[in-house]
Design a protein around this motif. Structure first.
Motif, PDB file in Angstrom:
ATOM      1  N   ILE A  17       0.846  -1.212   0.000  1.00  0.00           N
ATOM      2  CA  ILE A  17       0.000   0.000   0.000  1.00  0.00           C
ATOM      3  C   ILE A  17       0.878   1.257   0.000  1.00  0.00           C
ATOM      4  CG2 ILE A  17      -1.740   1.290   1.304  1.00  0.00           C
ATOM      5  CD1 ILE A  17      -2.619  -1.444   2.496  1.00  0.00           C
ATOM      6  N   ALA A  18       1.955   1.245   0.816  1.00  0.00           N
ATOM      7  CA  ALA A  18       2.859   2.408   0.880  1.00  0.00           C
ATOM      8  C   ALA A  18       3.504   2.666  -0.470  1.00  0.00           C
ATOM      9  CB  ALA A  18       3.922   2.180   1.945  1.00  0.00           C
ATOM     10  N   ASP A  19       3.922   1.599  -1.163  1.00  0.00           N
ATOM     11  CA  ASP A  19       4.535   1.761  -2.489  1.00  0.00           C
ATOM     12  C   ASP A  19       3.536   2.341  -3.476  1.00  0.00           C
ATOM     13  OD1 ASP A  19       6.910   0.796  -1.551  1.00  0.00           O
ATOM     14  OD2 ASP A  19       6.573  -1.268  -2.239  1.00  0.00           O
ATOM     15  N   LEU A  20       2.279   1.893  -3.407  1.00  0.00           N
ATOM     16  CA  LEU A  20       1.249   2.381  -4.319  1.00  0.00           C
ATOM     17  C   LEU A  20       0.992   3.869  -4.096  1.00  0.00           C
ATOM     18  CD1 LEU A  20      -1.042   2.001  -6.398  1.00  0.00           C
ATOM     19  CD2 LEU A  20      -2.522   1.347  -4.492  1.00  0.00           C
ATOM     20  N   VAL A  21       0.821   4.250  -2.839  1.00  0.00           N
ATOM     21  CA  VAL A  21       0.529   5.664  -2.531  1.00  0.00           C
ATOM     22  C   VAL A  21       1.689   6.549  -2.972  1.00  0.00           C
ATOM     23  CG1 VAL A  21       0.141   7.315  -0.662  1.00  0.00           C
ATOM     24  CG2 VAL A  21      -1.034   5.110  -0.631  1.00  0.00           C
ATOM     25  N   THR A  39       7.213  -1.977  14.623  1.00  0.00           N
ATOM     26  CA  THR A  39       7.874  -0.748  14.142  1.00  0.00           C
ATOM     27  C   THR A  39       7.853  -0.652  12.625  1.00  0.00           C
ATOM     28  OG1 THR A  39       9.336  -0.835  16.065  1.00  0.00           O
ATOM     29  CG2 THR A  39       9.998   0.608  14.252  1.00  0.00           C
ATOM     30  N   GLU A  40       8.094  -1.755  11.931  1.00  0.00           N
ATOM     31  CA  GLU A  40       8.110  -1.718  10.459  1.00  0.00           C
ATOM     32  C   GLU A  40       6.745  -1.319   9.919  1.00  0.00           C
ATOM     33  OE1 GLU A  40       9.170  -4.644   6.639  1.00  0.00           O
ATOM     34  OE2 GLU A  40       9.224  -5.422   8.696  1.00  0.00           O
ATOM     35  N   GLY A  41       5.704  -1.899  10.478  1.00  0.00           N
ATOM     36  CA  GLY A  41       4.348  -1.547  10.042  1.00  0.00           C
ATOM     37  C   GLY A  41       4.041  -0.084  10.318  1.00  0.00           C
ATOM     38  N   LEU A  42       4.487   0.431  11.475  1.00  0.00           N
ATOM     39  CA  LEU A  42       4.264   1.841  11.813  1.00  0.00           C
ATOM     40  C   LEU A  42       4.993   2.769  10.847  1.00  0.00           C
ATOM     41  CD1 LEU A  42       4.553   1.544  15.702  1.00  0.00           C
ATOM     42  CD2 LEU A  42       2.471   2.045  14.401  1.00  0.00           C
ATOM     43  N   HIS A  43       6.207   2.387  10.414  1.00  0.00           N
ATOM     44  CA  HIS A  43       6.936   3.200   9.429  1.00  0.00           C
ATOM     45  C   HIS A  43       6.202   3.215   8.095  1.00  0.00           C
ATOM     46  CE1 HIS A  43      11.045   2.794  11.685  1.00  0.00           C
ATOM     47  NE2 HIS A  43      10.210   3.642  12.264  1.00  0.00           N
ATOM     48  N   HIS A  44       5.616   2.069   7.683  1.00  0.00           N
ATOM     49  CA  HIS A  44       4.836   2.032   6.439  1.00  0.00           C
ATOM     50  C   HIS A  44       3.591   2.909   6.570  1.00  0.00           C
ATOM     51  CE1 HIS A  44       7.402  -0.831   4.570  1.00  0.00           C
ATOM     52  NE2 HIS A  44       7.022  -1.897   5.290  1.00  0.00           N
ATOM     53  N   LEU A  45       2.958   2.887   7.726  1.00  0.00           N
ATOM     54  CA  LEU A  45       1.759   3.709   7.921  1.00  0.00           C
ATOM     55  C   LEU A  45       2.094   5.204   7.882  1.00  0.00           C
ATOM     56  CD1 LEU A  45      -0.031   1.547  10.626  1.00  0.00           C
ATOM     57  CD2 LEU A  45      -1.048   2.291   8.447  1.00  0.00           C
ATOM     58  N   TYR A  46       3.272   5.570   8.377  1.00  0.00           N
ATOM     59  CA  TYR A  46       3.717   6.975   8.264  1.00  0.00           C
ATOM     60  C   TYR A  46       3.749   7.392   6.791  1.00  0.00           C
ATOM     61  CZ  TYR A  46       6.852  11.002   8.051  1.00  0.00           C
ATOM     62  OH  TYR A  46       7.397  12.233   7.775  1.00  0.00           O
ATOM     63  N   ASP A  87       8.150   8.606  12.018  1.00  0.00           N
ATOM     64  CA  ASP A  87       8.968   8.939  10.841  1.00  0.00           C
ATOM     65  C   ASP A  87      10.161   7.984  10.805  1.00  0.00           C
ATOM     66  OD1 ASP A  87      10.567  10.017   8.893  1.00  0.00           O
ATOM     67  OD2 ASP A  87      10.360  12.096   9.594  1.00  0.00           O
ATOM     68  N   PRO A  88      10.325   7.222   9.697  1.00  0.00           N
ATOM     69  CA  PRO A  88      11.443   6.269   9.617  1.00  0.00           C
ATOM     70  C   PRO A  88      12.813   6.913   9.762  1.00  0.00           C
ATOM     71  CG  PRO A  88       9.861   5.899   7.848  1.00  0.00           C
ATOM     72  CD  PRO A  88       9.487   7.186   8.493  1.00  0.00           C
ATOM     73  N   SER A  89      12.914   8.209   9.469  1.00  0.00           N
ATOM     74  CA  SER A  89      14.218   8.888   9.546  1.00  0.00           C
ATOM     75  C   SER A  89      14.603   9.251  10.977  1.00  0.00           C
ATOM     76  CB  SER A  89      14.202  10.146   8.677  1.00  0.00           C
ATOM     77  OG  SER A  89      13.257  11.080   9.179  1.00  0.00           O
ATOM     78  N   LEU A  90      13.686   9.069  11.935  1.00  0.00           N
ATOM     79  CA  LEU A  90      13.967   9.433  13.323  1.00  0.00           C
ATOM     80  C   LEU A  90      14.277   8.188  14.143  1.00  0.00           C
ATOM     81  CD1 LEU A  90      11.090  12.018  13.930  1.00  0.00           C
ATOM     82  CD2 LEU A  90      13.472  12.503  13.328  1.00  0.00           C
ATOM     83  N   ALA A  91      15.219   8.297  15.054  1.00  0.00           N
ATOM     84  CA  ALA A  91      15.582   7.156  15.902  1.00  0.00           C
ATOM     85  C   ALA A  91      14.462   6.826  16.880  1.00  0.00           C
ATOM     86  CB  ALA A  91      16.870   7.461  16.668  1.00  0.00           C
ATOM     87  N   GLN A  92      13.816   7.873  17.400  1.00  0.00           N
ATOM     88  CA  GLN A  92      12.712   7.686  18.338  1.00  0.00           C
ATOM     89  C   GLN A  92      11.482   8.422  17.813  1.00  0.00           C
ATOM     90  OE1 GLN A  92      12.573   5.818  21.126  1.00  0.00           O
ATOM     91  NE2 GLN A  92      14.685   5.117  20.795  1.00  0.00           N
TER      92      GLN A  92
END
Length: 819
Positions: A144-148, A187-194, A228-233
């Motif tokens: 879904i993230a790739d499509l958007v 965490t991976e799913g949360l980064h995709h949702l971002y 945000d995937p670019s942030l450590a926390q």
């Protein structure tokens, strides 16, 4: 662009997928009001009729083909093409399209096209199915993230994705997955949702915003944007919005829709300003609908509050209630400040209705109360509200204060409260005072005053201002230049003739602000300020500040005098010469010594202006009284030029006098010269106060400022009638070959009690004789120069001869006046 370069053929794609020739014409690009944007216009070559009118849409994909073709789609089934006769014409229009879309003209496609689009725009099927969305499951989030992300570069695909998301209620399903991922700490799913939620925001669709920013969904949307995937926390935006940010109701809001709208606007503004990254120049259009969403929310909030008169009346009642505690009042004022700030988003007609509603409810009387309070925050917020009102309608504020003056004492008038706040500003840099000074300047500016058939706002308001407010504005100036503060050193010949008190920086800054406003009055208020200056002998008081250790304040005082002299008004000139008001200016120049600085240049410019404009009465006064102190200044030719102008005028008067019969010179002309002096003295001393402080009648007396023009015209008519007859008054030659000048009037006579300020006047030698020698005769009283075109005041009267005494002054030493 030449005609051949403009020449194009217009084509449209028909139902059979064939290009139809719509005609030949000339293309141009310009702003079209109806379409609200830059547009392409093609007018027929034959009759000038409009063949094409197409707005350059920021999201439309334009293609440049074969160097002379531009092709695009107005809609999914309506394609257009321009075929240029010359490549140069195609390039110029292409640059305009790229400029509107923020693209580099070197590209051949302004928006990225999908594969089928790249083959040929016209090959797109007339109806395209919606994008198939993957099922909303955890293992599909990456897909879904790739499509958007992939559709953001194509306007057409963005539209289709937005429609699919809206039809299937997909956003709410995604937010449910967010809660699952957060519970599972996926965490991976949360980064995709971002990436997904950010991408959906960039689809820029209002219908999707309505879903995402609803009470049900908005906090989950904020939650997705924390990862945000670019942030450590992850960030803690939800914690801030729910715990740190507190919604304060100054008055309970009973309308639930209004409350919801206020909460929603704050949170969406937070998403735009804090959470989302600043868009690049190529992404600015991605969030245009989000900006509009916030804008229209603010308009709704203002409109709903404005319509609820019960709510606003309660706010005003508490604001002005003495029983209201300080914290509550501060919240009420801050509410109104934000309310007025929101109103700036309204259309002009709606903003007009908004401020009229506030005026009707009593915003100005309320401000009058809160601006006089001790709390600095409350005063600051009230000043901001007042600035909104003055900016919106100065006339409304002026009308209020004039009506108020009929019922209240001067001390509590709104404008006087504003002036007092300016004077009492505790900020070392006077930030609040500067803001208030700007508002006062707007209020007293005749340029924004209205004139009607029967009366003018200008005359009414300026009469009010000078009668009720000007004394408050000038009080600090008069207090800091009063005699008891200036007589520490009364001997004119000392190093500093007037030691003044405003030597602390903050007081000097305040006086500079007041002088700036008074200088504005001199330029724009003519008779009103002239009457006030002469009543209060204001220029003399201002020139005391030439001795300040703060050069900027001395320059402000000098600028005030420069504006007066710049008017070239003989009344002002007479006032200056009778009061010997050049003395402090020349003393400042001499005290400045050989320093080449701004003060030096400004003083020189003042005298250069007098020389260039040939202001005869001032030239005569300067040369007769101060030339010997100034003749050693040779790095400019200004003062020698003044002497030359003076001698030329003296020769011209002498030649005119010699052509008059002697019997007239000995009788009639002497009598008329004295009569003119009497007329002038009668005007200047008419209705003086017993203390002798006024030069002309005070404003408060029955002789109103509006009579000033009549007195002035009468005086000038008398002077002109006698000017042509004034031939007699030549100076007598002394035994040494020079001239001896004695005077019928002293500075103290001209200025009453204020003459004490100038009772010790510089002793100057009389002007050099024609052979270059200087007379040793010196007058202790300042010269009273003749009005323009005569030598009245230079006559040797026997009863004044005792005032003469001898004194030598060496020009090489550049002495201080009176030394």
């Amino acid at each position: 662009m030449s005609d051949t370069r403009r020449r194009v053929k217009v084509y449209t794609l028909n139902e059979d997928r064939q290009w139809d020739d719509r005609g030949t014409g000339h293309v141009s690009s310009s702003y079209v009001e109806r379409l609200k944007g830059m547009s392409l216009l093609v007018r027929a070559e034959s009759d000038g009729s409009l063949l094409l009118e197409s707005k350059i849409n920021p999201n439309t994909a334009y293609q440049k083909q074969q160097d002379t073709l531009i092709v695009w789609s107005e809609a999914e089934n309506y394609d257009l093409a321009l075929s240029f006769q010359e490549k140069a014409g195609c390039d110029e229009i292409w640059e305009k399209i790229c400029q509107v879309q923020g693209k580099d003209p070197s590209v051949e496609v302004t928006q990225d096209l999908i594969e089928s689009e790249e083959e040929h725009i016209e090959e797109m099927p007339e109806t395209s199915p919606l994008i198939d969305l993957p099922t909303c499951e955890l293992n599909k989030l990456e897909e879904i993230a790739d499509l958007v992300t992939s559709v953001l570069s194509s306007p057409i695909r963005r539209e289709k994705l937005a429609l699919a998301l809206e039809n299937e209620g997909y956003i709410k399903k995604l937010l449910q997955l967010f809660q699952v991922c957060e519970n599972l700490e996926n965490t991976e799913g949360l980064h995709h949702l971002y990436e997904i939620i950010r991408g959906i925001l960039f689809l820029n669709k209002a219908t999707l915003f309505e879903v995402m920013f609803s009470d049900e969904c908005i906090m989950d949307v904020v939650g997705c944007l924390e990862y945000d995937p670019s942030l450590a926390q992850p960030k803690r935006h939800r914690e801030f919005l729910t715990k740190t940010a507190k919604f304060k109701e100054v008055i309970p809001i009973t309308d639930s829709e209004l409350r919801q709208k206020i909460h929603q606007t704050y949170r969406v503004q937070y998403i735009q300003d804090i959470i989302l990254p600043t868009p690049s120049v190529f992404e600015e259009n991605f969030l245009s609908t989000l900006t509009s969403f916030i804008f229209f929310n603010k308009v709704e909030i203002v409109s709903m509050l404005q319509e609820d008169e019960k709510f606003l009346s309660e706010v005003f009642a508490q604001l002005t209630d003495e029983a209201t505690d300080d914290d509550k009042r501060c919240e009420l004022v801050n509410f109104f400040k934000e309310f007025c700030a929101f109103s700036q988003t309204l259309q002009p007609q709606n903003r007009d209705a908004f401020f009229k509603t506030l005026a009707k409810l009593g915003i100005l009387p309320a401000l009058e109360i809160v601006m006089g309070m001790d709390d600095l925050q409350v005063r600051s917020a009230a000043t901001d509200i007042f600035s909104y009102l003055v900016e919106f309608s100065p006339s409304m504020v002026r009308e209020f204060v004039m009506q108020e003056a009929q019922q209240s004492d001067d001390d509590i008038l709104l404008i006087n409260v504003v002036i007092e706040q300016m004077i009492c500003d505790t900020d070392p840099e006077l930030g609040g005072a500067v803001q208030l000074m700007g508002l006062l300047r707007t209020l007293i500016d005749p340029e924004n005053m209205l004139a009607t058939a029967n009366k003018t706002e200008k005359s009414e308001f300026l009469n009010f201002f000078y009668n009720h407010c000007m004394h408050v504005l000038t009080a600090p100036l008069l207090a800091n230049t009063s005699e008891d503060k200036c007589e520490k050193d009364a001997v004119v010949g000392s190093t500093k003739s007037n030691t003044i008190c405003p030597d602390n920086y903050q007081t000097a800054q305040l006086l500079a602000l007041i002088l700036e406003l008074l200088t504005f009055c001199v330029e724009h208020h003519t008779y009103h300020i002239k009457n006030y200056i002469m009543n209060k002998d204001l220029l003399r008081r201002v020139l005391v500040l030439m001795n300040s250790k703060h050069t900027f304040l001395a320059l402000c005082a000098l600028r005030f005098m420069r504006r007066i002299i710049g008017l070239k008004d003989e009344f002002y000139n007479r006032y200056i010469t009778k009061g010997n008001l050049f003395e402090p200016v020349i003393n400042a120049l001499l005290d400045n010594g050989t320093r080449y600085n701004l003060l030096n240049s400004a003083v020189i410019e003042l005298f250069e202006f007098i020389r260039v404009e040939d202001i005869k009465s001032l030239i005569a006064h300067i040369v007769e009284n101060f030339y010997n102190a100034l003749e050693s200044i040779e790095y400019v030719q200004t003062f020698k030029g003044l002497k030359t102008k003076y001698e030329q005028e003296k020769d011209r008067q002498s030649q005119k006098l010699n052509s008059v019969p002697s019997i007239l010179r000995s009788n009639r002309f002497r009598r008329d010269a004295r009569a003119l002096e009497e007329d002038e003295e009668m005007w200047f001393n008419e209705d003086e106060e017993e203390e002798g402080e006024a030069v002309v009648p005070p404003v408060e007396k029955s002789k109103q400022e509006d009579d000033f023009p009549d007195s002035y015209e009468k005086f000038m008519e008398t002077k002109k009638a006698k000017e042509s007859e004034d031939k007699e008054n030549l100076p007598k030659r002394t035994s040494a070959g020079g001239f001896k000048f004695t005077f019928s009037h002293s500075a103290s006579t001209a200025n009453g009690a204020n003459g004490a300020n100038s009772k010790s006047v510089a002793a100057q030698t009389s002007p050099a004789s024609s052979n270059g020698s200087s007379s040793k005769n010196a007058a202790l009283s300042p010269a009273v120069p003749a009005p323009k075109g005569s030598l009245v005041g230079l006559v040797d009267y026997p009863d004044d001869e005792d005032d003469d005494e001898e004194e030598e002054t060496s020009p090489r030493k550049r002495p201080r006046l009176g030394s």
